[in-house]
Write a protein that holds these residues in place. Structure first.
Motif, PDB file in Angstrom:
ATOM      1  N   PRO A 140      31.894  -7.585  62.136  1.00 31.23           N
ATOM      2  CA  PRO A 140      31.044  -8.779  62.154  1.00 31.23           C
ATOM      3  C   PRO A 140      30.454  -9.095  60.792  1.00 31.23           C
ATOM      4  CG  PRO A 140      29.832  -6.914  63.005  1.00 31.23           C
ATOM      5  CD  PRO A 140      31.243  -6.428  62.792  1.00 31.23           C
ATOM      6  N   ALA A 192      28.616  -5.360  69.346  1.00 31.36           N
ATOM      7  CA  ALA A 192      29.707  -4.956  70.231  1.00 31.36           C
ATOM      8  C   ALA A 192      29.187  -4.470  71.573  1.00 31.36           C
ATOM      9  CB  ALA A 192      30.519  -3.847  69.575  1.00 31.36           C
ATOM     10  N   TRP A 250      32.949  -8.507  71.119  1.00 29.91           N
ATOM     11  CA  TRP A 250      31.792  -8.841  70.294  1.00 29.91           C
ATOM     12  C   TRP A 250      31.104 -10.079  70.853  1.00 29.91           C
ATOM     13  CZ3 TRP A 250      30.645  -5.611  66.240  1.00 29.91           C
ATOM     14  CH2 TRP A 250      31.654  -4.719  65.845  1.00 29.91           C
ATOM     15  N   PRO A 301      35.010 -10.409  66.180  1.00 27.75           N
ATOM     16  CA  PRO A 301      33.842  -9.955  65.426  1.00 27.75           C
ATOM     17  C   PRO A 301      33.033 -11.082  64.776  1.00 27.75           C
ATOM     18  CG  PRO A 301      35.682  -8.488  65.026  1.00 27.75           C
ATOM     19  CD  PRO A 301      36.218  -9.638  65.823  1.00 27.75           C
TER      20      PRO A 301
END
Length: 329
Positions: free
Chosen positions: A37, A58, A77, A110
């Motif tokens: 991310p 997550a 995510w 992500p």
């Protein structure tokens, strides 16, 4: 231009503006190349089908009342509110309905954004798919989660629910989700909506959130409202107050009818590029990953800022959770 090179340029230099050559690359390839991310405050940007997410977290692969599926996709995510909702909802659903637990499908990538396959939405970390099967009593291995088959609730060759496959508890789980004030919409196959309309009884207010949609016969899709602090999130129009059961004739008699053999196939849409996404998604794509850098919670929202380099954000000792490669014990 190779995607690995694009990703290296973005993550290695912290550039917030993409290289000119990357501007024409389909956005689904750019976002799909990101494995972690963006180290930014959590914020959904754009609309459910045209946006991205900063500061995603997550969903753990395993919990007491859920198991995440298809781990290799790296699509578990979401906005922290979605992850918290799932953890709480899975426990409430199990306790209230006797459903053994949730098999959780895709959330988002992500950094959100378009996916190379499978979804038009799921781009801003507020959508999740729940499989139409109870969680097994044992923990599935990562390999089993890759091959575990979807199970449709429809009768083979039909648009209607197979009563032999139907479980009343599954309907109760959908109702429980629809009754949550946090849930904006739920998508199901028209045949599943038809079944819910038949069994709902007098308590029908929750049906307004359950919307018929193509596919969705092996799972139902939960969508949360835009979250506080996500000023760049584009809300969806509210659902009508009526139960929507009178809309099914259109689906069965028009929308789901096979195309005539002589019908001209629809022209494929051009892949979405970064130009179609909010400008702040360039910052999300170019930001340092959550394993090394995080911005202070008091930083201005991305929707209010022009793209800037990730290097301007201060280091903090905390990091965004990264999924474990294997299910937790």
């Amino acid at each position: 231009m190779k995607l690995a090179y694009v990703a290296a340029v973005l993550l290695g230099t912290g550039l917030a503006c993409l290289p000119a050559a990357a501007q024409s690359v389909p956005a689904k390839q750019l976002f799909g190349a990101m494995e972690r991310p963006a180290a930014l405050p959590s914020e959904s940007l754009g609309s459910y089908a045209k946006g991205c997410i900063a500061g995603a977290v997550a969903l753990p692969a395993d919990g007491p009342t859920w198991q995440a599926m298809r781990l290799s996709r790296n699509r578990r995510w979401g906005h922290p509110s979605l992850v918290a909702f799932l953890q709480d909802f899975s426990q409430r659903a199990s306790a209230a309905t006797g459903w053994p637990g949730l098999l959780v499908g895709d959330l988002s990538q992500p950094r959100g954004g378009p996916m190379a396959s499978g979804h038009a939405s799921h781009q801003i970390g507020l959508d999740v798919d729940i499989w139409a099967q109870p969680m097994p009593a044992r923990r599935l291995s990562p390999e089993e989660r890759e091959d575990f088959p979807f199970r449709s609730v429809l009768k083979r060759g039909s648009l209607h629910v197979d009563e032999g496959r139907w479980d009343d508890r599954y309907g109760e789980v959908i109702k429980l989700a629809a009754e949550s004030r946090k849930v904006q919409r739920i998508f199901v196959h028209p045949g599943l909506k038809e079944k819910l309309c038949r069994i709902a009884g007098r308590d029908r207010a929750w049906l307004s959130k359950v919307r018929p949609m193509y596919g969705h016969d092996e799972h139902f899709h939960i969508r949360l409202f835009c979250q506080p602090g996500s000023t760049g999130c584009t809300p969806q129009a509210p659902v009508a107050e009526k139960d929507g059961c009178d809309e099914l004739d259109y689906w069965f008699n028009v929308a789901l009818k096979p195309a005539k053999p002589s019908a001209k196939p629809p022209k494929p849409r051009a892949p979405m590029t970064m130009a179609a996404l909010p400008r702040a998604c360039q910052t999300v794509l170019a930001a340092m990953d959550g394993g090394s850098r995080q911005v202070a919670p008091t930083a201005p929202t991305l929707a209010a800022m022009a793209p800037v380099g990730a290097a301007s954000f201060p280091d903090l000792p905390t990091s965004v959770p990264i999924p474990a490669p294997r299910p937790l014990p």
